[in-house]
Motif scaffolding. Structure first.
Motif, mmCIF file in Angstrom:
data_model
loop_
_atom_site.group_PDB
_atom_site.id
_atom_site.type_symbol
_atom_site.label_atom_id
_atom_site.label_comp_id
_atom_site.label_asym_id
_atom_site.label_seq_id
_atom_site.Cartn_x
_atom_site.Cartn_y
_atom_site.Cartn_z
ATOM 1 N N ASP A 7 -11.111 6.791 -15.222
ATOM 2 C CA ASP A 7 -11.753 6.156 -16.381
ATOM 3 C C ASP A 7 -11.350 4.687 -16.440
ATOM 4 O O ASP A 7 -10.163 4.361 -16.491
ATOM 5 N N ILE A 8 -12.331 3.785 -16.450
ATOM 6 C CA ILE A 8 -12.066 2.347 -16.484
ATOM 7 C C ILE A 8 -11.334 1.945 -17.754
ATOM 8 O O ILE A 8 -10.690 0.892 -17.814
ATOM 9 N N ASN A 9 -11.370 2.777 -18.782
ATOM 10 C CA ASN A 9 -10.688 2.476 -20.046
ATOM 11 C C ASN A 9 -9.254 3.009 -20.080
ATOM 12 O O ASN A 9 -8.542 2.806 -21.066
ATOM 13 N N ASP A 10 -8.852 3.695 -19.024
ATOM 14 C CA ASP A 10 -7.495 4.237 -18.924
ATOM 15 C C ASP A 10 -6.615 3.202 -18.220
ATOM 16 O O ASP A 10 -6.764 2.954 -17.025
ATOM 17 N N GLU A 11 -5.667 2.599 -18.959
ATOM 18 C CA GLU A 11 -4.846 1.518 -18.390
ATOM 19 C C GLU A 11 -4.000 1.979 -17.215
ATOM 20 O O GLU A 11 -3.827 1.253 -16.241
ATOM 21 N N GLU A 12 -3.424 3.192 -17.312
ATOM 22 C CA GLU A 12 -2.579 3.680 -16.215
ATOM 23 C C GLU A 12 -3.387 3.855 -14.940
ATOM 24 O O GLU A 12 -2.940 3.528 -13.840
ATOM 25 N N PHE A 13 -4.605 4.387 -15.081
ATOM 26 C CA PHE A 13 -5.476 4.549 -13.919
ATOM 27 C C PHE A 13 -5.810 3.184 -13.319
ATOM 28 O O PHE A 13 -5.717 2.978 -12.104
ATOM 29 N N CYS A 14 -6.206 2.225 -14.175
ATOM 30 C CA CYS A 14 -6.562 0.888 -13.688
ATOM 31 C C CYS A 14 -5.377 0.219 -12.998
ATOM 32 O O CYS A 14 -5.533 -0.434 -11.966
ATOM 33 N N GLN A 15 -4.169 0.389 -13.560
ATOM 34 C CA GLN A 15 -2.978 -0.211 -12.964
ATOM 35 C C GLN A 15 -2.749 0.313 -11.550
ATOM 36 O O GLN A 15 -2.469 -0.449 -10.615
ATOM 37 N N THR A 16 -2.895 1.636 -11.379
ATOM 38 C CA THR A 16 -2.669 2.229 -10.060
ATOM 39 C C THR A 16 -3.683 1.739 -9.039
ATOM 40 O O THR A 16 -3.336 1.391 -7.905
ATOM 41 N N VAL A 17 -4.962 1.681 -9.427
ATOM 42 C CA VAL A 17 -6.010 1.248 -8.497
ATOM 43 C C VAL A 17 -5.836 -0.227 -8.139
ATOM 44 O O VAL A 17 -5.994 -0.626 -6.979
ATOM 45 N N ILE A 18 -5.503 -1.052 -9.125
ATOM 46 C CA ILE A 18 -5.277 -2.475 -8.869
ATOM 47 C C ILE A 18 -4.087 -2.669 -7.934
ATOM 48 O O ILE A 18 -4.150 -3.427 -6.962
ATOM 49 N N ILE A 32 0.839 -1.204 0.000
ATOM 50 C CA ILE A 32 0.000 0.000 0.000
ATOM 51 C C ILE A 32 0.871 1.250 0.000
ATOM 52 O O ILE A 32 0.652 2.180 -0.786
ATOM 53 N N LEU A 33 1.886 1.285 0.875
ATOM 54 C CA LEU A 33 2.760 2.453 0.943
ATOM 55 C C LEU A 33 3.463 2.682 -0.391
ATOM 56 O O LEU A 33 3.525 3.806 -0.899
ATOM 57 N N GLU A 34 3.990 1.597 -0.976
ATOM 58 C CA GLU A 34 4.708 1.751 -2.241
ATOM 59 C C GLU A 34 3.784 2.255 -3.350
ATOM 60 O O GLU A 34 4.164 3.110 -4.149
ATOM 61 N N SER A 35 2.552 1.749 -3.381
ATOM 62 C CA SER A 35 1.602 2.192 -4.405
ATOM 63 C C SER A 35 1.252 3.664 -4.216
ATOM 64 O O SER A 35 1.147 4.419 -5.183
ATOM 65 N N VAL A 36 1.061 4.079 -2.951
ATOM 66 C CA VAL A 36 0.740 5.478 -2.682
ATOM 67 C C VAL A 36 1.897 6.379 -3.086
ATOM 68 O O VAL A 36 1.716 7.401 -3.760
ATOM 69 N N LEU A 37 3.118 6.014 -2.672
ATOM 70 C CA LEU A 37 4.278 6.838 -3.007
ATOM 71 C C LEU A 37 4.486 6.926 -4.511
ATOM 72 O O LEU A 37 4.788 7.986 -5.065
ATOM 73 N N GLU A 38 4.337 5.795 -5.187
ATOM 74 C CA GLU A 38 4.548 5.763 -6.633
ATOM 75 C C GLU A 38 3.543 6.660 -7.349
ATOM 76 O O GLU A 38 3.891 7.461 -8.213
ATOM 77 N N GLY A 39 2.277 6.538 -6.957
ATOM 78 C CA GLY A 39 1.243 7.347 -7.599
ATOM 79 C C GLY A 39 1.377 8.817 -7.268
ATOM 80 O O GLY A 39 1.231 9.676 -8.144
ATOM 81 N N MET A 40 1.670 9.133 -6.001
ATOM 82 C CA MET A 40 1.805 10.533 -5.610
ATOM 83 C C MET A 40 3.039 11.166 -6.236
ATOM 84 O O MET A 40 3.032 12.357 -6.571
ATOM 85 N N ALA A 41 4.111 10.381 -6.393
ATOM 86 C CA ALA A 41 5.312 10.912 -7.038
ATOM 87 C C ALA A 41 4.985 11.383 -8.446
ATOM 88 O O ALA A 41 5.417 12.452 -8.881
#
Length: 496
Positions: free
Chosen positions: A436-447, A122-131
């Motif tokens: 957007d569910i069709n945005d791969e980058e968004f889906c990758q981050t949420v997953i 969780i921490l790594e995903s948050v840091l990666e996305g926020m960066a």
């Protein structure tokens, strides 16, 4: 698990004079054995000697060169002996892993299990996305200042093209190298090949703007650089006749005719596809990982690795990529509620503080400051009672000096750490509700943020049973039954 990795580079590092060259050799042998076991071809090695992974990242010359080289597509993965060889700071790790991922490159530890505990993920995903998010925000602020300079047609950094130099922030013609540019354009317009121009210039001892020998890529940049006909460009801003031209428009147009033919040549490399569940999808029948695969007709799917394993001989059916990814992404999006956003932010901030406290001298310094404060209070009480011999006064002065020194040291250590702010995390997560569910980058981050693993079983009538486990351990697993046309039925319920 690594069958899709065909090529890799090794990154090796030791951090102090107490370690020897043998440390590098030991890391190298382990990484080479790992690549041999998984049939991965090593194409490059990057080695930093006596450099820290947590401070002064700019001093890790080979590391930064590796990150830059990852843009070229020469390797699929970076292999390290242990993940702390890559970076000890989670902030740096997240930042540079994100850059590698954007370039289609995976980071792999040769000695550690890739699986991490849920809080760490969780921490790594948050840091990666926020960066990424705050980097974009920062770049907007920087761009405003850069645009002001651009409107004045000033040089705003970057490599100065061959044939020019800067005077008072303006590009002017460098008459010692401009003839090289003119000759290159003329030779190419007259039908000479880039390879021939390259040989001719190197035989004459000509150098590029960086002082190196010419390569074919040198001329790709030169022949497409509109500065040579006086054009100034910055993003969407364009101004003509504001830079002194080195060649005329007619010669430029003749070269562009040939450049255009090259540009239209068919691409040799196939487009890469992003598989959102890499490392998270498993076969329920044999327990093997399900890896990215596809065929020449463009059908993309996940295939059970147990099919290739002689010990398992699994018959699991392939799983269509878009079908399973869409289900998992939609499921993950359902957790973007106030309750779960608050939980994610709390976990990320607590884990961030915990890692800083355990990996830095900050707790020791703070403890020593507390001890000094206690001693100072005791001495002050003794002085207040009237018993203040010179020795006590002297000792008090020594303790006050020590406290000041420790406070300076604490401030320096704190400056090297990155504490994430809970309100910032919540703000960032709330932005995902607009995703957007069709945005791969968004889906990758949420997953990556919510999903720990996905297990799939074959069922009759071409259906699949799918169980999803989460990084938030307070969320019970969910199990779905999915048909080949994407319809859900039966299970669709929580599994205790």
């Amino acid at each position: 698990m690594y069958e899709e990795i065909k090529t890799a580079c090794l990154y090796l590092r030791y951090s102090s004079s107490n370690q020897t060259e043998q440390s590098i050799e030991g890391q190298m042998h382990v990484c080479q054995d790992f690549c041999k076991r998984h049939n991965i071809r090593i194409v490059e090695m990057y080695i930093d000697r006596a450099t820290s992974a947590s401070k002064d990242i700019e001093k890790r010359v080979e590391f930064l060169k590796m990150i830059k080289d990852s843009e070229k597509g020469n390797f699929n993965a970076v292999i390290v002996y242990k993940l702390d060889r890559f970076a000890r700071s989670r902030y740096d790790s997240a930042t540079y892993k994100y850059r590698l991922k954007r370039n289609g490159v995976q980071l792999i530890s040769a000695t550690e299990n890739i699986t991490q505990d849920p809080e760490g993920i969780i921490l790594e995903s948050v840091l990666e996305g926020m960066a990424e998010f705050y980097s974009a925000e920062l770049s907007q602020k920087i761009n405003r200042g850069m645009r002001e300079s651009a409107m004045k047609h000033n040089s705003i950094g970057g490599a100065i093209p061959l044939g020019y130099k800067t005077v008072d922030k303006k590009l002017v013609i460098d008459e010692t190298t401009a003839p090289i540019v003119r000759e290159a354009f003329q030779m190419y317009a007259d039908g000479e090949s880039v390879a021939e121009i390259c040989r001719t210039f190197n035989n004459r001892g000509y150098k590029t703007s960086k002082g190196t020998r010419f390569g074919k890529s040198s001329f790709t940049k030169i022949f497409r650089n509109e500065k040579y006909i006086g054009v100034y460009k910055y993003h969407d801003y364009r101004a003509e006749d504001v830079i002194p031209p080195i060649i005329d428009k007619d010669l430029w147009d003749r070269v562009q005719v040939r450049v255009g033919k090259i540009k239209k040549a068919p691409a040799r490399n196939k487009a890469r596809h992003t598989y959102l569940l890499t490392g998270k999808l498993f076969c329920g029948h044999c327990g093997s990982a399900m890896n990215a695969d596809g065929n020449s007709q463009g059908y993309l799917y996940y295939r059970c690795y147990g099919k290739k394993n002689l010990d398992k001989q699994c018959n699991k059916r392939n799983m269509e990529k878009n079908l399973i990814e869409r289900l998992v992404a939609q499921d993950a999006m359902s957790f973007l509620t106030d309750e779960y956003i608050e939980k994610i932010a709390t976990i990320a901030c607590d884990r961030n503080k915990q890692e800083i406290e355990s990996d830095s001298p900050i707790p020791v310094i703070r403890d020593r400051i507390r001890q000094v404060d206690v001693s100072l209070n005791n001495l002050l009480k003794a002085i207040e009672t009237g018993s203040a011999p010179d020795m006590l006064v002297k000792r008090m002065g020594e303790l006050e000096t020590e406290k000041k020194d420790m406070e300076v040291q604490l401030k320096k250590e704190m400056a090297h750490q990155v504490y994430i702010d809970k309100e910032q995390v919540i703000f960032w997560l709330e932005k995902f509700r607009e995703g957007d569910i069709n945005d791969e980058e968004f889906c990758q981050t949420v997953i990556d943020l919510f999903v720990n693993s996905v297990t799939v079983w074959d069922e009759p009538d071409d259906k699949f049973k799918i169980t999803i486990a989460y990084n938030l351990t307070s969320i019970p697993q969910k199990t779905y039954r999915l048909s080949k046309d994407g319809r859900l039925s039966d299970y669709a319920s929580n599994t205790p």
